[in-house]
Design a protein around this motif. Structure first.
Motif, PDB file in Angstrom:
ATOM      1  N   ALA A   5       0.850  -1.198   0.000  1.00 45.97           N
ATOM      2  CA  ALA A   5       0.000   0.000   0.000  1.00 45.97           C
ATOM      3  C   ALA A   5       0.882   1.243   0.000  1.00 45.97           C
ATOM      4  N   ARG A   6       2.046   1.143   0.631  1.00 43.41           N
ATOM      5  CA  ARG A   6       2.966   2.290   0.661  1.00 43.41           C
ATOM      6  C   ARG A   6       3.846   2.335  -0.586  1.00 43.41           C
ATOM      7  N   LEU A   7       4.400   1.189  -0.944  1.00 46.75           N
ATOM      8  CA  LEU A   7       5.280   1.179  -2.125  1.00 46.75           C
ATOM      9  C   LEU A   7       4.551   1.709  -3.359  1.00 46.75           C
ATOM     10  N   ASP A   8       3.296   1.293  -3.529  1.00 51.59           N
ATOM     11  CA  ASP A   8       2.536   1.687  -4.723  1.00 51.59           C
ATOM     12  C   ASP A   8       1.562   2.826  -4.434  1.00 51.59           C
TER      13      ASP A   8
ATOM     14  N   ARG B  86       4.838   2.127  12.448  1.00 53.69           N
ATOM     15  CA  ARG B  86       5.591   3.393  12.403  1.00 53.69           C
ATOM     16  C   ARG B  86       6.848   3.148  11.573  1.00 53.69           C
ATOM     17  N   PRO B  87       6.784   3.397  10.283  1.00 51.43           N
ATOM     18  CA  PRO B  87       7.880   2.988   9.389  1.00 51.43           C
ATOM     19  C   PRO B  87       9.172   3.763   9.630  1.00 51.43           C
ATOM     20  N   GLN B  88      10.283   3.055   9.456  1.00 50.06           N
ATOM     21  CA  GLN B  88      11.593   3.711   9.573  1.00 50.06           C
ATOM     22  C   GLN B  88      12.159   3.889   8.167  1.00 50.06           C
ATOM     23  N   CYS B  89      11.627   4.875   7.471  1.00 54.85           N
ATOM     24  CA  CYS B  89      11.953   5.046   6.055  1.00 54.85           C
ATOM     25  C   CYS B  89      13.435   5.352   5.842  1.00 54.85           C
ATOM     26  N   SER B  90      14.073   5.985   6.837  1.00 54.02           N
ATOM     27  CA  SER B  90      15.484   6.345   6.639  1.00 54.02           C
ATOM     28  C   SER B  90      16.374   5.099   6.554  1.00 54.02           C
ATOM     29  N   GLY B  91      15.898   3.963   7.100  1.00 53.40           N
ATOM     30  CA  GLY B  91      16.693   2.733   7.020  1.00 53.40           C
ATOM     31  C   GLY B  91      16.115   1.730   6.049  1.00 53.40           C
ATOM     32  N   CYS B  92      15.261   2.180   5.145  1.00 50.14           N
ATOM     33  CA  CYS B  92      14.557   1.241   4.261  1.00 50.14           C
ATOM     34  C   CYS B  92      15.424   0.878   3.043  1.00 50.14           C
ATOM     35  N   PRO B  93      15.570  -0.413   2.774  1.00 52.15           N
ATOM     36  CA  PRO B  93      16.423  -0.830   1.645  1.00 52.15           C
ATOM     37  C   PRO B  93      15.776  -0.588   0.287  1.00 52.15           C
ATOM     38  N   VAL B  94      14.475  -0.295   0.250  1.00 54.52           N
ATOM     39  CA  VAL B  94      13.798  -0.105  -1.043  1.00 54.52           C
ATOM     40  C   VAL B  94      13.131   1.268  -1.113  1.00 54.52           C
ATOM     41  N   ASP B  95      13.673   2.225  -0.380  1.00 56.24           N
ATOM     42  CA  ASP B  95      13.031   3.544  -0.324  1.00 56.24           C
ATOM     43  C   ASP B  95      12.986   4.222  -1.696  1.00 56.24           C
ATOM     44  N   SER B  96      13.947   3.901  -2.544  1.00 54.84           N
ATOM     45  CA  SER B  96      13.956   4.575  -3.854  1.00 54.84           C
ATOM     46  C   SER B  96      12.787   4.116  -4.736  1.00 54.84           C
ATOM     47  N   HIS B  97      12.130   3.014  -4.341  1.00 52.90           N
ATOM     48  CA  HIS B  97      10.994   2.503  -5.132  1.00 52.90           C
ATOM     49  C   HIS B  97       9.648   2.917  -4.530  1.00 52.90           C
ATOM     50  N   CYS B  98       9.678   3.656  -3.431  1.00 54.22           N
ATOM     51  CA  CYS B  98       8.453   3.858  -2.656  1.00 54.22           C
ATOM     52  C   CYS B  98       7.702   5.123  -3.098  1.00 54.22           C
ATOM     53  N   LEU B  99       6.531   4.922  -3.685  1.00 49.23           N
ATOM     54  CA  LEU B  99       5.716   6.041  -4.167  1.00 49.23           C
ATOM     55  C   LEU B  99       5.163   6.881  -3.020  1.00 49.23           C
ATOM     56  N   ALA B 100       4.749   6.214  -1.938  1.00 43.68           N
ATOM     57  CA  ALA B 100       4.174   6.972  -0.814  1.00 43.68           C
ATOM     58  C   ALA B 100       5.230   7.890  -0.213  1.00 43.68           C
ATOM     59  N   LEU B 101       6.470   7.402  -0.143  1.00 40.42           N
ATOM     60  CA  LEU B 101       7.544   8.247   0.396  1.00 40.42           C
ATOM     61  C   LEU B 101       7.754   9.454  -0.528  1.00 40.42           C
ATOM     62  N   ALA B 102       7.768   9.182  -1.839  1.00 42.00           N
ATOM     63  CA  ALA B 102       7.992  10.257  -2.801  1.00 42.00           C
ATOM     64  C   ALA B 102       6.858  11.287  -2.761  1.00 42.00           C
TER      65      ALA B 102
ATOM     66  N   THR C  77       2.813  10.582   1.381  1.00 40.20           N
ATOM     67  CA  THR C  77       1.536  10.021   1.861  1.00 40.20           C
ATOM     68  C   THR C  77       1.744   8.806   2.778  1.00 40.20           C
ATOM     69  N   VAL C  78       2.971   8.590   3.238  1.00 37.57           N
ATOM     70  CA  VAL C  78       3.246   7.398   4.062  1.00 37.57           C
ATOM     71  C   VAL C  78       2.286   7.316   5.249  1.00 37.57           C
ATOM     72  N   ALA C  79       2.056   8.449   5.914  1.00 40.40           N
ATOM     73  CA  ALA C  79       1.201   8.441   7.111  1.00 40.40           C
ATOM     74  C   ALA C  79      -0.242   8.073   6.786  1.00 40.40           C
TER      75      ALA C  79
ATOM     76  N   LEU D 169      10.002  -5.431  10.348  1.00 42.62           N
ATOM     77  CA  LEU D 169      11.183  -4.781  10.932  1.00 42.62           C
ATOM     78  C   LEU D 169      11.382  -3.325  10.509  1.00 42.62           C
ATOM     79  N   VAL D 170      10.926  -2.957   9.329  1.00 37.64           N
ATOM     80  CA  VAL D 170      11.220  -1.608   8.813  1.00 37.64           C
ATOM     81  C   VAL D 170       9.933  -0.850   8.450  1.00 37.64           C
ATOM     82  N   CYS D 171       9.141  -1.438   7.579  1.00 35.18           N
ATOM     83  CA  CYS D 171       7.917  -0.774   7.128  1.00 35.18           C
ATOM     84  C   CYS D 171       6.776  -1.189   8.056  1.00 35.18           C
ATOM     85  N   SER D 172       6.995  -0.981   9.346  1.00 37.85           N
ATOM     86  CA  SER D 172       6.025  -1.386  10.361  1.00 37.85           C
ATOM     87  C   SER D 172       4.970  -0.294  10.499  1.00 37.85           C
TER      88      SER D 172
END
Ligand code: SF4
Length: 362
Positions: A145-148, A194-210, A213-215, A189-192
């Motif tokens: 839901a976050r990645l896409d 309360r996500p820890q986006c700064s330590g996410c191994p796939v953050d460059s693929h995450c649309l919600a982060l970009a 809208t993560v929250a 462990l990461v995208c829980s």
């Protein structure tokens, strides 16, 4: 999203950061299945502990299929949702009887086993048999839901189906089970919550982060409101023993043991409810002699407040069981051999800790 690059980065992270869980070392179908059923609604540390005990007692599926229900429930005690344990035993007997003791490898056959849903079937088929099928649980729904940046509620079946299709499109041929576990692990462990986006191994693929809208992801359709219930429960002591009864097969928690009692009706005090319930359930007139405690617990939508009493009976003490398949008086230290629902087990543990009952328990 570049799917190939995403999969490589995710698996690389999983290889270095995935938890070393016993059933991952040798992902045979039987231990994987037990771990997946136990992990529903249960924290991983508890699963590891219960899984080790389970495998020590039932090392093979044949051992499990030959076990009695009472023993299986006792081993499950504390995990809750006891239908899971009963279904595991039923499924083991089906695998023994219909598949010659060989766990089926086809996802549709696995899905037909009692207690196995789409997620569990996908997890077993992909992890234990290397089949390219999705295993989409709440963790995976949240991650995708976050990645896409999925705007729809993920607990609606159409949205869930589209995320399953998305997972299928990304599954690598050579490591489908690892891919499924890697997404789940990322969610744990990461995208829980309360996500820890700064330590996410796939953050460059995450649309919600970009898109910031993560929250707001994942969206959830509103759930039914909880229902509050008040109950009264009595520990009837007679001849140095306490009365317990076994719940009926058509009841909540079938096959588990309990102290008699039931719901407090409108206008009743807990003491009055206890008196009425003992008359209805076991034909005994009892009186509370001491309030022990109030135990609060939840199951499914229900939030239970259980008022607990010691009580004594008037006249002859010969219970007739109307709300149970059987019942008996048991010495206090013999209660450890019986499986109780969580609320009653907590009552027993409370009394063992409280000095007021030290002489009573000796
Ligand atoms: Fe989840 Fe944040 Fe990673 Fe996106 S960047 S997948 S929201 S942890």
């Amino acid at each position: 999203m570049n799917g190939k690059r995403f999969t490589e980065q995710l698996l690389d992270w999983y290889d270095r950061n995935g938890r070393d869980l016993p059933w991952r070392r040798d992902p045979a179908p039987y231990p994987v299945w037990i771990s997946e059923i136990m992990a529903q609604q249960t924290q991983m540390e508890r699963v590891v502990e219960y899984h080790a005990r389970w495998m020590a007692r039932f090392p093979t599926l044949t051992d499990l299929a030959g076990a009695g229900e009472e023993e299986v429930l006792k081993l499950w005690e504390g995990l809750g949702y006891y239908s899971r344990a009963r279904n595991i035993r039923r499924a083991a007997r089906i695998i023994e009887g219909e598949y010659g003791g060989e766990f089926p490898s086809d996802v549709r056959r696995i899905r037909e086993l009692p207690g196995v849903g789409d997620y569990t079937a996908g997890a077993i088929a992909s992890i234990a048999f290397g089949r390219p099928v999705p295993a989409v649980d709440a963790n995976v729904l949240r991650v995708f839901a976050r990645l896409d940046d999925v705007p729809g509620p993920v607990n609606k079946s159409a949205v869930k189906r589209s995320i399953e299709e998305r997972v299928v499109s990304l599954l690598p041929e050579d490591r489908p089970g690892d891919f499924n576990q890697a997404v789940m692990e990322l969610g744990a462990l990461v995208c829980s919550k309360r996500p820890q986006c700064s330590g996410c191994p796939v953050d460059s693929h995450c649309l919600a982060l970009a898109q910031g809208t993560v929250a707001q992801r994942p969206q959830l359709a509103s759930k039914a409101k909880p229902i509050h219930i008040d109950m009264a429960t009595g520990i009837l002591v007679h001849g140095g023993k306490v009365l317990v009864q076994k719940r009926r097969p058509d009841d909540v928690w079938p096959g588990l043991w309990e102290f008699p009692g039931g719901c407090i009706e409108r206008g009743e005090t807990p003491e009055q409810a206890l008196h009425r319930e003992f008359l209805e359930e076991v034909e005994l007139a009892v009186h509370p002699t001491e309030k022990v405690t109030v135990v609060r617990y939840s199951y499914t939508r229900y939030r239970v407040t259980m008022h607990c009493f010691l009580c004594r009976a008037e006249g002859a003490v010969s219970p007739v069981f109307h709300a149970a398949t059987e019942g008996r008086f048991v010495p206090w230290d013999g209660l450890a051999d019986f499986a109780f629902p969580a609320g009653h087990r907590r009552l027993i543990e409370f009394m063992q800790r409280d000095v007021r009952f030290a002489s009573f328990l000796d």
